[in-house]
Design a protein around this motif. Sequence first.
Motif, PDB file in Angstrom:
ATOM      1  N   ARG A 172       0.831  -1.208   0.000  1.00 19.68           N
ATOM      2  CA  ARG A 172       0.000   0.000   0.000  1.00 19.68           C
ATOM      3  C   ARG A 172       0.863   1.255   0.000  1.00 19.68           C
ATOM      4  O   ARG A 172       0.595   2.216  -0.732  1.00 19.68           O
ATOM      5  CB  ARG A 172      -0.916   0.005   1.219  1.00 19.68           C
ATOM      6  CG  ARG A 172      -1.798   1.252   1.333  1.00 19.68           C
ATOM      7  CD  ARG A 172      -2.726   1.156   2.520  1.00 19.68           C
ATOM      8  NE  ARG A 172      -1.996   0.889   3.746  1.00 19.68           N
ATOM      9  CZ  ARG A 172      -1.324   1.831   4.434  1.00 19.68           C
ATOM     10  NH1 ARG A 172      -1.287   3.070   3.984  1.00 19.68           N
ATOM     11  NH2 ARG A 172      -0.690   1.521   5.544  1.00 19.68           N
ATOM     12  N   THR A 175       2.390   1.735  -3.409  1.00 16.08           N
ATOM     13  CA  THR A 175       1.385   2.227  -4.362  1.00 16.08           C
ATOM     14  C   THR A 175       1.127   3.718  -4.150  1.00 16.08           C
ATOM     15  O   THR A 175       1.033   4.486  -5.116  1.00 16.08           O
ATOM     16  CB  THR A 175       0.072   1.445  -4.199  1.00 16.08           C
ATOM     17  OG1 THR A 175       0.327   0.057  -4.418  1.00 16.08           O
ATOM     18  CG2 THR A 175      -0.976   1.933  -5.188  1.00 16.08           C
ATOM     19  N   ASP A 176       1.032   4.133  -2.896  1.00 11.89           N
ATOM     20  CA  ASP A 176       0.817   5.552  -2.595  1.00 11.89           C
ATOM     21  C   ASP A 176       1.984   6.398  -3.070  1.00 11.89           C
ATOM     22  O   ASP A 176       1.792   7.489  -3.642  1.00 11.89           O
ATOM     23  CB  ASP A 176       0.620   5.755  -1.093  1.00 11.89           C
ATOM     24  CG  ASP A 176      -0.693   5.174  -0.587  1.00 11.89           C
ATOM     25  OD1 ASP A 176      -1.571   4.886  -1.436  1.00 11.89           O
ATOM     26  OD2 ASP A 176      -0.834   5.001   0.640  1.00 11.89           O
ATOM     27  N   SER A 177       3.205   5.917  -2.868  1.00 18.87           N
ATOM     28  CA  SER A 177       4.390   6.657  -3.304  1.00 18.87           C
ATOM     29  C   SER A 177       4.443   6.782  -4.816  1.00 18.87           C
ATOM     30  O   SER A 177       4.778   7.842  -5.353  1.00 18.87           O
ATOM     31  CB  SER A 177       5.660   5.960  -2.795  1.00 18.87           C
ATOM     32  OG  SER A 177       5.710   5.972  -1.388  1.00 18.87           O
ATOM     33  N   ARG A 180       2.225   9.412  -6.133  1.00 15.42           N
ATOM     34  CA  ARG A 180       2.732  10.766  -5.887  1.00 15.42           C
ATOM     35  C   ARG A 180       3.938  11.097  -6.760  1.00 15.42           C
ATOM     36  O   ARG A 180       4.526  12.166  -6.633  1.00 15.42           O
ATOM     37  CB  ARG A 180       3.113  10.910  -4.417  1.00 15.42           C
ATOM     38  CG  ARG A 180       1.932  10.781  -3.452  1.00 15.42           C
ATOM     39  CD  ARG A 180       2.362  11.125  -2.034  1.00 15.42           C
ATOM     40  NE  ARG A 180       1.266  11.017  -1.097  1.00 15.42           N
ATOM     41  CZ  ARG A 180       1.054  10.003  -0.279  1.00 15.42           C
ATOM     42  NH1 ARG A 180       1.899   8.963  -0.301  1.00 15.42           N
ATOM     43  NH2 ARG A 180       0.040   9.987   0.560  1.00 15.42           N
TER      44      ARG A 180
END
Length: 205
Positions: A172, A175-177, A180
């Motif tokens: 997770r 994926t968030d990084s 961004r």
Amino acid sequence: MALEDSSSSEEEEEDDDDFDTVLGMIFNDDVRRPRRASQFGRKYINRDRAEDHAKIMRDYFGPNPTYPKKYFHRCFRMHTSLFLTIAKPVERYDDWFKLQRNASGEITTSPLMKCIADVRVLAYGCSADAIDDYVRIGEDTISEAIRRFTKAVIAVFGPKYLRTPIEEDTQRLMTDSEARGWPGMLGSLDCMHWRWKNCPVSWKV
């Protein structure tokens, strides 16, 4: 990761030391009479804890606070909702944070004031005696509050939020990084693993 307040509304209603009702419960005229210092040679300072607690409530936690929420976030490095999510379980975990009378019969500092002092010191990295003029708590009490606060946070929130990431957490975060614009980054504080075309020659890897 946002902290979730796991306490139910019933538990909050049963909490005798809830921040919203602290003034009406025990701050009476009989506990505001002049006191002597607890140690010989030390000057007693009448900090008027009832008024000090009321001031903090007016500043940040009342229905129409003096300062907007962004001021609290700037001063304490977190939102008021997150602060209360942390402070209330800490109070329930350690009875030292609850309202009680000391050996001289005087009411101790409110849970709100103790937690405000803790977060202020931790947010700024300042000394314990640097914030007495606002939170109106002595250096010794603040030092003890910080020690107990950190232990309580680890005990209450550690199993869920301070543990080693599992595979699901790692995926997770990756994926968030990537969303961004930082693919392949996980917990990098100095960006040493990111290709930088203008990196100085001495730092080139």
